[in-house]
Design a protein around this motif. Structure first.
Motif, PDB file in Angstrom:
ATOM      1  N   PHE A  27     -14.310   7.525  -5.648  1.00  9.03           N
ATOM      2  CA  PHE A  27     -13.570   7.394  -6.898  1.00  9.03           C
ATOM      3  C   PHE A  27     -14.514   7.059  -8.047  1.00  9.03           C
ATOM      4  N   GLU A 107      -7.969   9.653  -9.528  1.00  7.37           N
ATOM      5  CA  GLU A 107      -9.097   9.871  -8.626  1.00  7.37           C
ATOM      6  C   GLU A 107      -8.723  10.792  -7.472  1.00  7.37           C
ATOM      7  N   ARG A 110      -8.635  14.278  -8.821  1.00  7.88           N
ATOM      8  CA  ARG A 110      -9.989  14.814  -9.004  1.00  7.88           C
ATOM      9  C   ARG A 110     -10.581  15.275  -7.665  1.00  7.88           C
TER      10      ARG A 110
END
Length: 138
Positions: A27, A107, A110
């Motif tokens: 993260f 996160e 992503r």
């Protein structure tokens, strides 16, 4: 029998400790900038412990991704169990839940985006991990 159960609980606890550390590192740094050494520091375990439980950084990355996908799926299931909702409202609630999850869990979003569009490590993964991730997201 008690000793065997205790060892299994300890093994699971270390596995979770490693995944928690890896999640923090991925993260914070993303896949390319994360190292096993970073994960060692984050989880407080040795490299040997990490490699005992995981084949390497790729497998840890996918494990973290799978946790995020499972969390999202659980939230979507919870929303879809409301049988009083008409189909149009259900679609709207599912979409809103999806958007809210990725707004609150940037996160994970992503990581999923990188896995889907940019990650080239799929060929090195164990087949069961590839099958599971493909079953859950594709």
């Amino acid at each position: 029998m008690v000793a065997q159960r205790r060892r299994e609980l300890e093994r699971r606890a270390r596995w979770g400790q490693i995944v928690d550390g890896a999640r923090k590192v991925f993260f914070e740094k993303g896949y390319h900038h994360a190292t096993i050494e970073d994960i060692e520091k984050a989880c407080g375990l040795t490299r040997g412990s990490i490699y005992y439980h995981f084949d390497g950084k790729d497998e840890l990355y996918i494990t973290v991704l799978l946790q995020g996908v499972r969390l999202l799926r659980e939230e979507l299931k919870w929303v879809s169990h409301d049988s009083a909702t008409d189909p149009e409202e259900l679609v709207i609630r599912l979409f809103d839940t999806y958007c809210e999850f990725y707004r609150d869990q940037k996160e994970y979003h992503r990581i999923l985006q990188y896995y889907t569009f940019g990650w080239d490590g799929k060929a090195a993964l164990r087949k069961d991990l590839v099958d599971e991730i493909n079953r859950l997201i594709f």
